[in-house]
Design a protein around this motif. Structure first.
Motif, PDB file in Angstrom:
ATOM      1  N   LEU A  10      29.088 -26.761 -42.836  1.00  0.00           N
ATOM      2  CA  LEU A  10      29.901 -25.842 -42.045  1.00  0.00           C
ATOM      3  C   LEU A  10      30.925 -25.167 -42.949  1.00  0.00           C
ATOM      4  CD1 LEU A  10      30.633 -28.299 -39.089  1.00  0.00           C
ATOM      5  CD2 LEU A  10      28.803 -26.595 -39.226  1.00  0.00           C
ATOM      6  N   VAL A  11      30.970 -23.843 -42.923  1.00  0.00           N
ATOM      7  CA  VAL A  11      31.951 -23.083 -43.697  1.00  0.00           C
ATOM      8  C   VAL A  11      32.889 -22.400 -42.710  1.00  0.00           C
ATOM      9  CG1 VAL A  11      32.325 -21.238 -45.376  1.00  0.00           C
ATOM     10  CG2 VAL A  11      30.313 -22.718 -45.575  1.00  0.00           C
ATOM     11  N   ALA A  12      34.129 -22.854 -42.687  1.00  0.00           N
ATOM     12  CA  ALA A  12      35.118 -22.322 -41.758  1.00  0.00           C
ATOM     13  C   ALA A  12      36.298 -21.749 -42.541  1.00  0.00           C
ATOM     14  CB  ALA A  12      35.586 -23.416 -40.787  1.00  0.00           C
ATOM     15  N   GLY A  13      37.208 -21.106 -41.819  1.00  0.00           N
ATOM     16  CA  GLY A  13      38.376 -20.503 -42.456  1.00  0.00           C
ATOM     17  C   GLY A  13      38.858 -19.327 -41.642  1.00  0.00           C
ATOM     18  N   PHE A  14      40.125 -19.014 -41.782  1.00  0.00           N
ATOM     19  CA  PHE A  14      40.717 -17.937 -40.995  1.00  0.00           C
ATOM     20  C   PHE A  14      40.137 -16.591 -41.420  1.00  0.00           C
ATOM     21  CE2 PHE A  14      44.401 -15.214 -39.652  1.00  0.00           C
ATOM     22  CZ  PHE A  14      44.285 -15.470 -38.291  1.00  0.00           C
ATOM     23  N   LEU A  15      40.310 -15.605 -40.561  1.00  0.00           N
ATOM     24  CA  LEU A  15      39.805 -14.256 -40.804  1.00  0.00           C
ATOM     25  C   LEU A  15      40.212 -13.747 -42.187  1.00  0.00           C
ATOM     26  CD1 LEU A  15      40.781 -12.840 -37.299  1.00  0.00           C
ATOM     27  CD2 LEU A  15      38.448 -13.304 -38.081  1.00  0.00           C
ATOM     28  N   GLY A  16      39.230 -13.291 -42.954  1.00  0.00           N
ATOM     29  CA  GLY A  16      39.509 -12.707 -44.257  1.00  0.00           C
ATOM     30  C   GLY A  16      39.687 -13.692 -45.391  1.00  0.00           C
ATOM     31  N   GLY A  18      37.451 -15.351 -47.006  1.00  0.00           N
ATOM     32  CA  GLY A  18      36.412 -15.222 -48.024  1.00  0.00           C
ATOM     33  C   GLY A  18      35.164 -16.033 -47.727  1.00  0.00           C
ATOM     34  N   LYS A  19      34.929 -16.359 -46.453  1.00  0.00           N
ATOM     35  CA  LYS A  19      33.759 -17.163 -46.085  1.00  0.00           C
ATOM     36  C   LYS A  19      32.455 -16.432 -46.403  1.00  0.00           C
ATOM     37  CE  LYS A  19      34.905 -17.482 -41.753  1.00  0.00           C
ATOM     38  NZ  LYS A  19      36.117 -16.631 -41.850  1.00  0.00           N
ATOM     39  N   THR A  20      32.368 -15.163 -46.031  1.00  0.00           N
ATOM     40  CA  THR A  20      31.141 -14.404 -46.271  1.00  0.00           C
ATOM     41  C   THR A  20      30.898 -14.226 -47.766  1.00  0.00           C
ATOM     42  OG1 THR A  20      31.373 -13.237 -44.166  1.00  0.00           O
ATOM     43  CG2 THR A  20      29.957 -12.229 -45.819  1.00  0.00           C
ATOM     44  N   THR A  21      31.959 -14.025 -48.534  1.00  0.00           N
ATOM     45  CA  THR A  21      31.819 -13.898 -49.992  1.00  0.00           C
ATOM     46  C   THR A  21      31.263 -15.183 -50.580  1.00  0.00           C
ATOM     47  OG1 THR A  21      33.689 -12.362 -50.055  1.00  0.00           O
ATOM     48  CG2 THR A  21      33.060 -13.402 -52.128  1.00  0.00           C
ATOM     49  N   LEU A  22      31.779 -16.328 -50.134  1.00  0.00           N
ATOM     50  CA  LEU A  22      31.287 -17.616 -50.610  1.00  0.00           C
ATOM     51  C   LEU A  22      29.823 -17.797 -50.226  1.00  0.00           C
ATOM     52  CD1 LEU A  22      33.118 -21.000 -50.566  1.00  0.00           C
ATOM     53  CD2 LEU A  22      30.815 -20.874 -49.639  1.00  0.00           C
ATOM     54  N   LEU A  23      29.477 -17.433 -48.991  1.00  0.00           N
ATOM     55  CA  LEU A  23      28.104 -17.571 -48.530  1.00  0.00           C
ATOM     56  C   LEU A  23      27.157 -16.696 -49.351  1.00  0.00           C
ATOM     57  CD1 LEU A  23      25.951 -18.564 -46.596  1.00  0.00           C
ATOM     58  CD2 LEU A  23      26.737 -16.870 -44.931  1.00  0.00           C
ATOM     59  N   ASN A  24      27.519 -15.458 -49.594  1.00  0.00           N
ATOM     60  CA  ASN A  24      26.687 -14.581 -50.407  1.00  0.00           C
ATOM     61  C   ASN A  24      26.514 -15.134 -51.824  1.00  0.00           C
ATOM     62  OD1 ASN A  24      25.971 -12.532 -48.582  1.00  0.00           O
ATOM     63  ND2 ASN A  24      27.948 -11.542 -48.827  1.00  0.00           N
ATOM     64  N   HIS A  25      27.570 -15.756 -52.330  1.00  0.00           N
ATOM     65  CA  HIS A  25      27.500 -16.367 -53.657  1.00  0.00           C
ATOM     66  C   HIS A  25      26.485 -17.508 -53.666  1.00  0.00           C
ATOM     67  CE1 HIS A  25      28.754 -17.976 -57.529  1.00  0.00           C
ATOM     68  NE2 HIS A  25      28.873 -19.150 -56.951  1.00  0.00           N
ATOM     69  N   LEU A  26      26.515 -18.345 -52.622  1.00  0.00           N
ATOM     70  CA  LEU A  26      25.552 -19.440 -52.542  1.00  0.00           C
ATOM     71  C   LEU A  26      24.123 -18.915 -52.482  1.00  0.00           C
ATOM     72  CD1 LEU A  26      27.260 -21.881 -49.994  1.00  0.00           C
ATOM     73  CD2 LEU A  26      27.258 -22.009 -52.491  1.00  0.00           C
ATOM     74  N   LEU A  27      23.911 -17.863 -51.697  1.00  0.00           N
ATOM     75  CA  LEU A  27      22.570 -17.290 -51.563  1.00  0.00           C
ATOM     76  C   LEU A  27      22.087 -16.679 -52.877  1.00  0.00           C
ATOM     77  CD1 LEU A  27      22.929 -15.663 -48.048  1.00  0.00           C
ATOM     78  CD2 LEU A  27      21.379 -17.527 -48.655  1.00  0.00           C
ATOM     79  N   ALA A  28      22.994 -16.088 -53.624  1.00  0.00           N
ATOM     80  CA  ALA A  28      22.618 -15.444 -54.887  1.00  0.00           C
ATOM     81  C   ALA A  28      22.388 -16.460 -56.001  1.00  0.00           C
ATOM     82  CB  ALA A  28      23.704 -14.455 -55.309  1.00  0.00           C
ATOM     83  N   ASN A  29      22.849 -17.696 -55.807  1.00  0.00           N
ATOM     84  CA  ASN A  29      22.744 -18.735 -56.843  1.00  0.00           C
ATOM     85  C   ASN A  29      22.168 -20.015 -56.244  1.00  0.00           C
ATOM     86  OD1 ASN A  29      24.408 -17.484 -59.255  1.00  0.00           O
ATOM     87  ND2 ASN A  29      25.590 -17.097 -57.391  1.00  0.00           N
ATOM     88  N   ARG A  30      21.089 -19.872 -55.492  1.00  0.00           N
ATOM     89  CA  ARG A  30      20.575 -20.987 -54.703  1.00  0.00           C
ATOM     90  C   ARG A  30      19.706 -21.957 -55.497  1.00  0.00           C
ATOM     91  NH1 ARG A  30      15.438 -19.939 -52.723  1.00  0.00           N
ATOM     92  NH2 ARG A  30      14.581 -17.989 -53.517  1.00  0.00           N
ATOM     93  N   GLN A  31      19.324 -21.619 -56.737  1.00  0.00           N
ATOM     94  CA  GLN A  31      18.631 -22.523 -57.656  1.00  0.00           C
ATOM     95  C   GLN A  31      17.370 -23.140 -57.056  1.00  0.00           C
ATOM     96  OE1 GLN A  31      21.345 -25.156 -59.804  1.00  0.00           O
ATOM     97  NE2 GLN A  31      23.058 -24.001 -58.974  1.00  0.00           N
ATOM     98  N   GLY A  32      16.572 -22.316 -56.384  1.00  0.00           N
ATOM     99  CA  GLY A  32      15.313 -22.792 -55.850  1.00  0.00           C
ATOM    100  C   GLY A  32      15.395 -23.457 -54.495  1.00  0.00           C
ATOM    101  N   VAL A  33      16.591 -23.575 -53.952  1.00  0.00           N
ATOM    102  CA  VAL A  33      16.772 -24.199 -52.651  1.00  0.00           C
ATOM    103  C   VAL A  33      16.514 -23.176 -51.548  1.00  0.00           C
ATOM    104  CG1 VAL A  33      18.484 -25.256 -51.106  1.00  0.00           C
ATOM    105  CG2 VAL A  33      18.416 -25.887 -53.527  1.00  0.00           C
ATOM    106  N   VAL A  94      23.419 -23.578 -43.829  1.00  0.00           N
ATOM    107  CA  VAL A  94      24.832 -23.253 -43.986  1.00  0.00           C
ATOM    108  C   VAL A  94      25.269 -22.436 -42.775  1.00  0.00           C
ATOM    109  CG1 VAL A  94      26.593 -22.159 -45.422  1.00  0.00           C
ATOM    110  CG2 VAL A  94      24.605 -23.245 -46.502  1.00  0.00           C
ATOM    111  N   VAL A  95      26.282 -22.913 -42.079  1.00  0.00           N
ATOM    112  CA  VAL A  95      26.812 -22.224 -40.913  1.00  0.00           C
ATOM    113  C   VAL A  95      28.129 -21.557 -41.290  1.00  0.00           C
ATOM    114  CG1 VAL A  95      27.681 -22.457 -38.551  1.00  0.00           C
ATOM    115  CG2 VAL A  95      25.753 -23.878 -39.324  1.00  0.00           C
ATOM    116  N   GLU A  96      28.145 -20.222 -41.219  1.00  0.00           N
ATOM    117  CA  GLU A  96      29.416 -19.508 -41.411  1.00  0.00           C
ATOM    118  C   GLU A  96      30.054 -19.338 -40.037  1.00  0.00           C
ATOM    119  OE1 GLU A  96      31.447 -15.265 -42.680  1.00  0.00           O
ATOM    120  OE2 GLU A  96      29.290 -15.520 -42.941  1.00  0.00           O
ATOM    121  N   ALA A  97      31.114 -20.076 -39.803  1.00  0.00           N
ATOM    122  CA  ALA A  97      31.759 -20.058 -38.495  1.00  0.00           C
ATOM    123  C   ALA A  97      32.631 -18.830 -38.331  1.00  0.00           C
ATOM    124  CB  ALA A  97      32.609 -21.309 -38.306  1.00  0.00           C
TER     125      ALA A  97
END
Length: 345
Positions: A10-16, A18-33, A94-97
């Motif tokens: 679960l990825v949580a955090g207040f508006l703005g 950087g949750k979506t930025t972190l999520l995009n980073h994980l997707l771009a560097n997923r290492q075969g997962v 990964v859930v972006e809340a």
């Protein structure tokens, strides 16, 4: 025999924050997962020019083995069921809340879920280092959000001076004592904090060579794009069985800064199913029980990952968990372990 259960992070955090930025980073560097993404918000996740915005109950192939879907709160459990289906072939979800979601409710949903295909993978609370103090004045409940997190990512560190960053870090650590805090910019956190590089078996089936390889990856020389914020890992092995009471006490009073623990434990001769696979994230603890493979040695093999850990203290504390008599079984002590064992068919 226990079945594979997909971790849900679960990825949580207040508006703005950087949750979506972190999520995009994980997707771009997923290492075969193969990642299943659930977006519980009206924001956007961009992968290869694909935008998901304002969609409800949809599932989209990302073209790289991953799936992305967008749901409202009432559809979250159903979507997790679809993503955990074996045919989806997902390794981690990964859930972006939503920025106004209540993290405690998300944790309850995960832990109370009767879906046998998923398990709790931890709550990551993303904090905007530049805006946290102002946001907390308007929304005091953000302090409680930190306290229920398993890991705090202090993002946008590049936007504040060193003195201000130290002040915010101190405030976060005061509000959420003992919880690991990672400081980063642009959501660049090493994906191996949340999931293991693929293709790989579940944690309960890793050999010690696998664990060593993971540890080497986390501390290797390849720092392309500076993927990770500072964190540490401790590798612990013991040919001597551990005392169950001592180890459970270690888990329940673990040193500060530990985020994940994974591996296998030997608590001595406990019948044919005396190999205990361990998965922890934050305060969440779960064991599974199986027999020792004929081609692998019987011993304890663990990797502990966190931030702000005193690695020497952690290793010493684990060493003190060794049983005095390798051939004796503390049956009452094992009851403390068994209450964390996942029931399997």
């Amino acid at each position: 025999m226990s079945t594979k259960r997909i971790p849900v992070v679960l990825v949580a955090g207040f508006l703005g924050a950087g949750k979506t930025t972190l999520l995009n980073h994980l997707l771009a560097n997923r290492q075969g997962v193969r990642i299943g993404v659930v977006v519980n918000d009206f924001g956007s996740v961009n992968v290869d020019a694909l935008a998901v915005a304002g969609q409800v109950d949809t599932m989209v192939s990302l073209g790289n083995g991953c799936l992305c879907c967008a749901v409202d709160a009432s559809g979250l459990d159903a979507m997790l069921g679809r993503l955990s289906d074996a045919e989806a072939g997902i390794d981690v979800i990964v859930v972006e809340a939503s920025g106004i979601a209540e993290p405690r409710d998300l944790i309850r949903l995960m832990i109370a879920s009767e879906n046998p295909g998923i398990r709790y993978g931890g709550l990551v609370e993303v904090v905007d280092a530049a805006e946290f103090e102002a946001a907390r004045e308007r929304h005091p409940e953000l302090a409680e959000h930190l306290r229920v997190a398993d890991l705090v990512v202090l993002n946008k560190a590049d936007r504040v001076e060193a003195g201000e960053l130290a002040k915010v870090t101190g405030t976060v650590e005061e509000l959420a004592p003992r919880i690991p805090v990672l400081t980063t910019s642009h959501g660049r956190v090493d994906p191996t904090l949340f999931f293991d590089p693929g293709p790989r078996e579940r944690a309960g089936q890793l050999s010690f060579d696998d664990l060593r390889a993971m540890d080497a990856h986390e501390h290797g020389d390849d720092h392309s794009e500076h993927l990770h914020a500072a964190y540490q890992s401790v590798t612990f092995t013991s040919e001597q069985p551990l005392a169950p009471r001592k180890f459970i006490e270690f888990l329940e009073r673990r040193p500060a800064g530990i985020y994940r623990i994974k591996g296998h434990l030997d608590f001595g001769p406990n019948g044919t199913r005396s190999r205990f696979g361990l998965h922890t994230v934050g305060a969440f603890v779960q064991f599974d029980r199986s027999g020792w493979p004929a081609d692998r040695p019987r011993r304890t093999e663990l990797v502990l990952i966190g931030s702000g850990m005193d690695t020497g203290t952690v290793h010493s504390a684990l060493t003190e968990c060794r049983a005095e008599d390798a051939d004796a079984v503390d049956e009452r002590g094992m009851l403390h372990v068994l209450r964390y064992v996942e029931e399997s068919a």
